[in-house]
Design a protein around this motif. Structure first.
Motif, PDB file in Angstrom:
ATOM      1  N   GLY A   1       5.180 -34.904 -89.650  1.00 35.95           N
ATOM      2  CA  GLY A   1       6.446 -35.290 -90.249  1.00 35.95           C
ATOM      3  C   GLY A   1       6.322 -36.208 -91.447  1.00 35.95           C
ATOM      4  N   ALA A   2       5.091 -36.478 -91.887  1.00 35.64           N
ATOM      5  CA  ALA A   2       4.900 -37.312 -93.079  1.00 35.64           C
ATOM      6  C   ALA A   2       5.498 -36.620 -94.294  1.00 35.64           C
ATOM      7  CB  ALA A   2       3.409 -37.584 -93.296  1.00 35.64           C
ATOM      8  N   LYS A   3       5.918 -37.434 -95.254  1.00 35.71           N
ATOM      9  CA  LYS A   3       6.501 -36.915 -96.491  1.00 35.71           C
ATOM     10  C   LYS A   3       5.819 -37.607 -97.666  1.00 35.71           C
ATOM     11  CE  LYS A   3      11.080 -35.879 -94.547  1.00 35.71           C
ATOM     12  NZ  LYS A   3      10.729 -36.161 -93.138  1.00 35.71           N
ATOM     13  N   PHE A   4       4.979 -36.843 -98.368  1.00 33.01           N
ATOM     14  CA  PHE A   4       4.241 -37.360 -99.516  1.00 33.01           C
ATOM     15  C   PHE A   4       4.932 -36.920-100.805  1.00 33.01           C
ATOM     16  CE2 PHE A   4       1.132 -36.884 -96.119  1.00 33.01           C
ATOM     17  CZ  PHE A   4       0.339 -38.017 -96.224  1.00 33.01           C
ATOM     18  N   GLY A   5       4.951 -37.801-101.796  1.00 29.23           N
ATOM     19  CA  GLY A   5       5.511 -37.410-103.079  1.00 29.23           C
ATOM     20  C   GLY A   5       5.191 -38.428-104.154  1.00 29.23           C
ATOM     21  N   ASP A   6       5.134 -37.930-105.397  1.00 30.48           N
ATOM     22  CA  ASP A   6       5.009 -38.808-106.557  1.00 30.48           C
ATOM     23  C   ASP A   6       6.277 -38.674-107.385  1.00 30.48           C
ATOM     24  OD1 ASP A   6       4.138 -40.432-108.642  1.00 30.48           O
ATOM     25  OD2 ASP A   6       3.367 -38.694-109.728  1.00 30.48           O
ATOM     26  N   THR A   7       7.079 -39.715-107.399  1.00 27.38           N
ATOM     27  CA  THR A   7       8.377 -39.652-108.089  1.00 27.38           C
ATOM     28  C   THR A   7       8.419 -40.532-109.340  1.00 27.38           C
ATOM     29  OG1 THR A   7       9.323 -41.446-106.747  1.00 27.38           O
ATOM     30  CG2 THR A   7       9.555 -39.190-105.905  1.00 27.38           C
ATOM     31  N   HIS A   8       7.277 -40.863-109.905  1.00 27.01           N
ATOM     32  CA  HIS A   8       7.285 -41.679-111.121  1.00 27.01           C
ATOM     33  C   HIS A   8       8.211 -41.096-112.184  1.00 27.01           C
ATOM     34  CE1 HIS A   8       3.452 -43.575-109.652  1.00 27.01           C
ATOM     35  NE2 HIS A   8       3.963 -44.619-110.295  1.00 27.01           N
ATOM     36  N   ALA A   9       8.117 -39.776-112.387  1.00 29.48           N
ATOM     37  CA  ALA A   9       8.884 -39.144-113.463  1.00 29.48           C
ATOM     38  C   ALA A   9      10.382 -39.163-113.203  1.00 29.48           C
ATOM     39  CB  ALA A   9       8.403 -37.711-113.680  1.00 29.48           C
ATOM     40  N   ARG A  10      10.773 -39.266-111.933  1.00 32.66           N
ATOM     41  CA  ARG A  10      12.200 -39.352-111.624  1.00 32.66           C
ATOM     42  C   ARG A  10      12.805 -40.637-112.184  1.00 32.66           C
ATOM     43  NH1 ARG A  10      13.165 -38.138-105.599  1.00 32.66           N
ATOM     44  NH2 ARG A  10      12.589 -36.073-106.383  1.00 32.66           N
ATOM     45  N   TRP A  11      11.998 -41.680-112.282  1.00 33.22           N
ATOM     46  CA  TRP A  11      12.499 -42.989-112.716  1.00 33.22           C
ATOM     47  C   TRP A  11      12.008 -43.354-114.117  1.00 33.22           C
ATOM     48  CZ3 TRP A  11      15.866 -43.202-109.147  1.00 33.22           C
ATOM     49  CH2 TRP A  11      15.566 -42.820-107.839  1.00 33.22           C
ATOM     50  N   ALA A  12      11.453 -42.389-114.838  1.00 35.77           N
ATOM     51  CA  ALA A  12      10.900 -42.645-116.173  1.00 35.77           C
ATOM     52  C   ALA A  12       9.798 -43.702-116.133  1.00 35.77           C
ATOM     53  CB  ALA A  12      11.994 -43.054-117.161  1.00 35.77           C
ATOM     54  N   LEU A  13       8.923 -43.564-115.138  1.00 40.01           N
ATOM     55  CA  LEU A  13       7.782 -44.457-114.978  1.00 40.01           C
ATOM     56  C   LEU A  13       6.489 -43.650-115.070  1.00 40.01           C
ATOM     57  CD1 LEU A  13       9.117 -46.485-111.909  1.00 40.01           C
ATOM     58  CD2 LEU A  13       8.964 -47.311-114.263  1.00 40.01           C
ATOM     59  N   THR A  14       5.385 -44.333-115.253  1.00 42.81           N
ATOM     60  CA  THR A  14       4.062 -43.722-115.181  1.00 42.81           C
ATOM     61  C   THR A  14       3.205 -44.554-114.243  1.00 42.81           C
ATOM     62  OG1 THR A  14       3.272 -44.964-117.098  1.00 42.81           O
ATOM     63  CG2 THR A  14       4.185 -42.758-117.501  1.00 42.81           C
ATOM     64  N   PRO A  15       2.179 -43.964-113.635  1.00 42.99           N
ATOM     65  CA  PRO A  15       1.354 -44.711-112.681  1.00 42.99           C
ATOM     66  C   PRO A  15       0.594 -45.853-113.350  1.00 42.99           C
ATOM     67  CG  PRO A  15       0.966 -42.344-112.508  1.00 42.99           C
ATOM     68  CD  PRO A  15       1.769 -42.561-113.740  1.00 42.99           C
ATOM     69  N   VAL A  16       0.508 -46.967-112.645  1.00 44.76           N
ATOM     70  CA  VAL A  16      -0.335 -48.082-113.095  1.00 44.76           C
ATOM     71  C   VAL A  16      -1.168 -48.653-111.947  1.00 44.76           C
ATOM     72  CG1 VAL A  16       1.106 -48.755-115.059  1.00 44.76           C
ATOM     73  CG2 VAL A  16       1.606 -49.703-112.798  1.00 44.76           C
ATOM     74  N   TRP A  17      -1.088 -47.995-110.768  1.00 45.24           N
ATOM     75  CA  TRP A  17      -1.854 -48.463-109.614  1.00 45.24           C
ATOM     76  C   TRP A  17      -2.941 -47.478-109.213  1.00 45.24           C
ATOM     77  CZ3 TRP A  17       2.747 -50.035-105.882  1.00 45.24           C
ATOM     78  CH2 TRP A  17       3.468 -51.102-106.456  1.00 45.24           C
ATOM     79  N   GLY A  18      -3.286 -46.526-110.086  1.00 41.35           N
ATOM     80  CA  GLY A  18      -4.436 -45.669-109.828  1.00 41.35           C
ATOM     81  C   GLY A  18      -4.153 -44.210-109.523  1.00 41.35           C
ATOM     82  N   LEU A  19      -2.890 -43.814-109.412  1.00 41.90           N
ATOM     83  CA  LEU A  19      -2.582 -42.451-108.975  1.00 41.90           C
ATOM     84  C   LEU A  19      -3.122 -41.392-109.929  1.00 41.90           C
ATOM     85  CD1 LEU A  19       0.492 -41.069-107.244  1.00 41.90           C
ATOM     86  CD2 LEU A  19      -0.103 -40.054-109.436  1.00 41.90           C
TER      87      LEU A  19
END
Length: 248
Positions: A123-141
């Motif tokens: 039931g885990a839910k993985f996702g990268d939503t940086h682009a939804r908030w107009a952000l870019t990764p800065v923690w290593g993704l």
């Protein structure tokens, strides 16, 4: 020490629990400060801690970076504060398991990727939503995710911002294990005990070997293994003697 990250030690296992369940363990500056204190302690505890598990309290691993903190402007103790702590967690001498149930989005995924292994509930839910908030990764993704799932699958995750189940995470190589939700605790403990039963010396040496040769050409990596490997551990003789005795 802050109760935003709880630590429990059990026979060589240290469990770090993100503890903001009322906020779905959203990652704020105070939580990262608490995590850093635990990681700093674990770095020097290789004699009695052989494995570290990072997990979340309540309904999920973590919903991600606290958007309220972002909106109000975080006051960081130092530059690159969260990224440094995630890197320090990834660099622990001991193996690290990220145990994920429920939400694991964006900043939480960056934190989970610090684990040597990712253990997921169905039931885990993985996702990268940086682009939804107009952000870019800065923690290593942008670096760790492609190394797990391949560059084009990583691009898919980053461009679509879609959610992936535990089984999908397993299929793409993001998770190493995926178990039914109801078996999560039992199977996680069984995996931990299986790892802890093997040589802690070998775990630490193998982790260093793999980390230090990551990205090297094959010839250079082989040379590093042959000439700079750490060889025989102090528990080898006892382990072989125990096996031989049992065989007889």
């Amino acid at each position: 020490m802050s109760d935003l990250v709880l630590r429990e030690d059990r026979d060589g296992l240290a469990v770090l629990t993100l503890n903001r369940p009322d906020k779905l363990n959203a990652l704020n500056v105070e939580l990262f400060a608490a995590l850093e204190a635990h990681v700093a302690a674990l770095e020097g505890e290789t004699d009695h801690i052989g494995l570290v598990v990072v997990r979340g309290a309540g309904r999920c691993f973590s919903a991600g970076h606290d958007l309220g903190d972002i909106a109000t402007g975080e006051k960081l103790p130092r530059r690159n504060f969260q990224a440094d702590i995630i890197e320090r967690l990834a660099g622990l001498p001991q193996p690290v398991i990220s145990a994920v149930h429920g939400h694991c989005y964006t900043g939480a995924l960056e934190l989970a990727l610090a684990g040597d292994l990712i253990f997921a509930a169905e039931g885990a839910k993985f996702g990268d939503t940086h682009a939804r908030w107009a952000l870019t990764p800065v923690w290593g993704l942008s670096q760790r995710l492609p190394r797990r799932v391949g560059t084009y699958k990583a691009r898919e995750m980053m461009f679509t911002c879609r959610t992936y189940s535990g089984q999908e995470a397993l299929a793409m190589g993001l998770a190493n294990f995926c178990v039914p939700d109801e078996a999560f605790e039992v199977e996680l403990e069984a995996l931990a005990r299986q790892i802890l039963a093997n040589s802690w010396f070998s775990h630490r040496a193998n982790k260093r070997l793999v980390t230090r040769t990551d990205g090297l050409p094959l010839a250079a990596g082989l040379a590093h293994e042959v000439y700079r490997g750490e060889g025989v551990g102090p528990d080898m003789a006892d382990r072989i003697a125990a096996f031989t005795s049992k065989s007889r």
